[in-house]
Scaffold this active site. Structure first.
Site, PDB file in Angstrom:
ATOM      1  CB  CYS A  40      -0.879  -0.039   1.249  1.00 46.50           C
ATOM      2  SG  CYS A  40      -1.856   1.440   1.521  1.00 46.50           S
ATOM      3  CB  SER A  42      -0.368   3.800   4.048  1.00 46.73           C
ATOM      4  OG  SER A  42      -1.503   4.440   3.564  1.00 46.73           O
ATOM      5  CG  HIS A  45       2.737   7.870   3.403  1.00 48.08           C
ATOM      6  ND1 HIS A  45       3.206   8.544   2.311  1.00 48.08           N
ATOM      7  CD2 HIS A  45       1.392   7.777   3.236  1.00 48.08           C
ATOM      8  CE1 HIS A  45       2.199   8.859   1.515  1.00 48.08           C
ATOM      9  NE2 HIS A  45       1.085   8.399   2.052  1.00 48.08           N
ATOM     10  CG  HIS A  61      -1.084  -1.425   6.190  1.00 55.24           C
ATOM     11  ND1 HIS A  61       0.042  -0.943   5.569  1.00 55.24           N
ATOM     12  CD2 HIS A  61      -2.119  -0.771   5.634  1.00 55.24           C
ATOM     13  CE1 HIS A  61      -0.303  -0.034   4.689  1.00 55.24           C
ATOM     14  NE2 HIS A  61      -1.626   0.086   4.699  1.00 55.24           N
ATOM     15  CB  CYS A 169      -5.318  -1.047   3.819  1.00 58.42           C
ATOM     16  SG  CYS A 169      -4.907   0.710   3.873  1.00 58.42           S
TER      17      CYS A 169
HETATM   18 ZN   LIG Z   1      -2.828   0.993   3.421  1.00 62.26          ZN
END
Ligand SMILES: [Zn+2]
Ligand SMILES: [Zn+2]
Length: 376
Positions: A40, A42, A45, A61, A169
Site C-alpha cells: 500500500c 501508506s 509513508h 498492513h 486497507c
Molecule cells: Zn494501506
C-alpha cells in the site's frame, strides 16, 4: 516458530528478508499463514520516514490468509478459516467502538507504538532474541502473523485472497470514504484527487452511488487512463499548479465546482493536493481528506474567510469510516456480484524477496496501482 519476514531496520534503507522467530498466539490472538499482501502507498509513508514508526519493524498492513492456530478464548474463527486482516485494530468494547466509530478505537490508536494490545511484541530476531516491532498489530510482510482476533474477518472458503487482501486497507479506505463518510445523491459531482489504489476505489464508490461527473485528477497519464476504466467520466492531468488544475475542474462542472472532492494522496505534498480539492468544490461543498499526510505538513492553505462565507466543509476521513466486521463481508458480496472491480487493481504479483523492487516501483509511481506479494 521460524518464518521469513521483510524487516525494515531504518527508513529509506532496503528491507532485509530474513528468518525471524514468531511467538505462538496468546489469549485472544490468531496465528494466520499469509496468502497475499498488497504493498500500500501508506507503507511507503512509513518506509520513507514521512510518518515515523519504531524500528526494526515488519511493515505490511493489507493482508489476507488462512488461520493456523488460535489462542485461548478465540471464538469467531478456527483453524482453516480464510480471513482478511483489518489494518486498524478495533477492540469492540471501547467507547468509540461501541459508538459506531471503530476507526477511532482506543486500542487502535495505540498501534503506532509497535506492540500488540498487551504492550508486548511477538516477533524476535533469531540472532539475539531482541524484539522486532509490530505494525498495525498485523505486520503482513511475513509468511505468518499473529493478530488480535478483532483484526481478522472471516470470509468464505472460495474467497480469492490474492484479491481480497485489498479489502484490508486500500479498497475499504477509498470506497468507504465516498459510501460511508459522505452522502452522494444520484447526479452529484465528485472530484477524486489521486488515482492509486485508494483513489480508484473511491471512484468505484462514486460511480456506484450515481455521481453524474467523476473527475479524476492525477500527475500520471497512465493512472488517469485507468481511472476511466473504473468509472471516472473526466480526467485532469495535474501539474501541481493549484490554479490551473482548479480552472480545469471548474470548467468541467460548468464553472460551479464539484459537490464533493476527496484528497486521496497524502504524503509530503498534501498541502497542494488538499488546496486543489478545497478550491475545486462549489459553495456549500465538502472536501474529504483521506490521504495520510507527512508529519512535516503542519497546516493546509485553506483560508477561513472563504470557508465561512462559502459554507464549505472540510473533514478528515480515516479508513473509510469503515465498520470492518460488516463492511468487508459486504464488499466481498459486491465483488462476487461483479459490482466492484478488485482484479484490475492488482497490476503485478511478486514474491516477498522482491519487496524492495516493489517499493521502488511505488516511489516511481507511474507503473503500478497495486502490487501483491503472494506466499506459497
Ligand atoms: Zn494501506
Ligand atoms: Zn475499541
Amino acid at each position: 516458530m521460524k518464518m521469513k519476514a521483510a524487516v525494515m531496520y531504518e527508513p529509506r534503507k532496503p528491507m532485509v528478508v530474513e528468518v525471524v522467530e514468531l511467538d505462538p498466539p496468546k489469549a485472544g490472538e490468531v496465528l494466520v499463514k499469509m496468502s497475499a499482501t498488497g504493498i500500500c502507498h501508506s507503507d511507503l509513508h512509513f518506509f520513507a520516514g514521512d510518518v515515523p514508526t519504531p524500528v526494526p519493524v515488519i511493515l505490511g498492513h493489507e493482508g489476507a490468509g488462512v488461520v493456523q492456530d488460535v489462542g485461548a478464548g478465540v471464538s469467531s474463527v478456527k483453524k482453516g478459516d480464510k480471513v482478511v486482516l483489518s489494518f486498524f485494530p478495533s477492540c469492540g468494547v471501547c467507547r468509540f467502538c461501541l459508538g459506531g466509530q471503530p476507526m477511532l478505537c482506543d486500542v487502535g490508536s495505540a498501534s503506532p507504538l509497535g506492540t500488540m494490545p498487551d504492550g508486548t511484541r511477538r516477533v524476535h530476531r533469531v540472532q539475539d532474541g531482541s524484539d522486532i516491532n509490530n505494525f498495525s498489530m498485523i505486520s503482513t510482510f511475513a509468511e505468518y502473523t499473529v493478530a488480535p482476533e478483532f483484526s481478522v474477518i472471516k470470509v468464505d472458503a472460495q474467497a480469492p485472497l490474492e484479491k481480497l487482501c485489498l479489502l484490508g486497507c486500500g479498497f475499504t479506505t477509498g470506497f468507504g470514504s465516498v459510501t460511508n463518510a459522505i452522502h452522494i445523491r444520484p447526479g452529484d459531482t465528485v472530484t477524486c484527487i489521486g488515482c492509486g489504489g485508494v483513489g480508484l476505489s473511491a471512484i468505484q464508490g462514486a460511480a456506484l452511488s450515481g455521481a453524474s461527473k467523476i473527475i479524476a485528477v492525477d500527475v500520471h497519464e497512465s493512472k488517469l487512463a485507468l481511472a476511466k476504466k473504473f468509472g471516472a467520466t473526466h480526467a485532469v492531468l495535474s501539474r501541481g499548479d493549484v490554479r490551473a488544475d482548479v480552472k480545469e475542474i471548474r470548467a468541467i462542472t460548468d464553472g460551479l465546482g464539484s459537490d464533493y472532492a476527496l484528497e486521496l494522496v497524502g504524503g509530503a505534498h498534501m498541502d497542494t493536493t488538499a488546496a486543489i480539492g478545497y478550491r475545486a468544490i462549489r459553495k456549500g461543498g465538502t472536501l474529504c481528506l483521506v490521504g495520510i499526510g507527512a508529519t512535516s505538513i503542519k497546516a493546509l492553505p485553506i483560508d477561513p474567510l472563504s470557508m465561512v462565507m462559502l459554507n464549505k466543509t472540510v473533514k478528515g476521513v480515516f479508513y473509510g469510516q469503515a465498520q470492518v466486521k460488516g463492511d468487508i463481508p459486504r464488499y466481498y458480496e459486491l465483488y462476487k456480484a461483479g459490482k466492484i472491480n478488485l482484479d484490475d487493481m492488482v497490476s503485478k504479483e511478486m514474491r516477498l524477496e522482491d519487496i524492495n523492487a516493489g517499493f521502488e516501483a511505488v516511489i516511481r509511481g507511474d507503473e503500478v496501482v497495486r502490487q501483491v506479494i503472494r506466499f506459497s
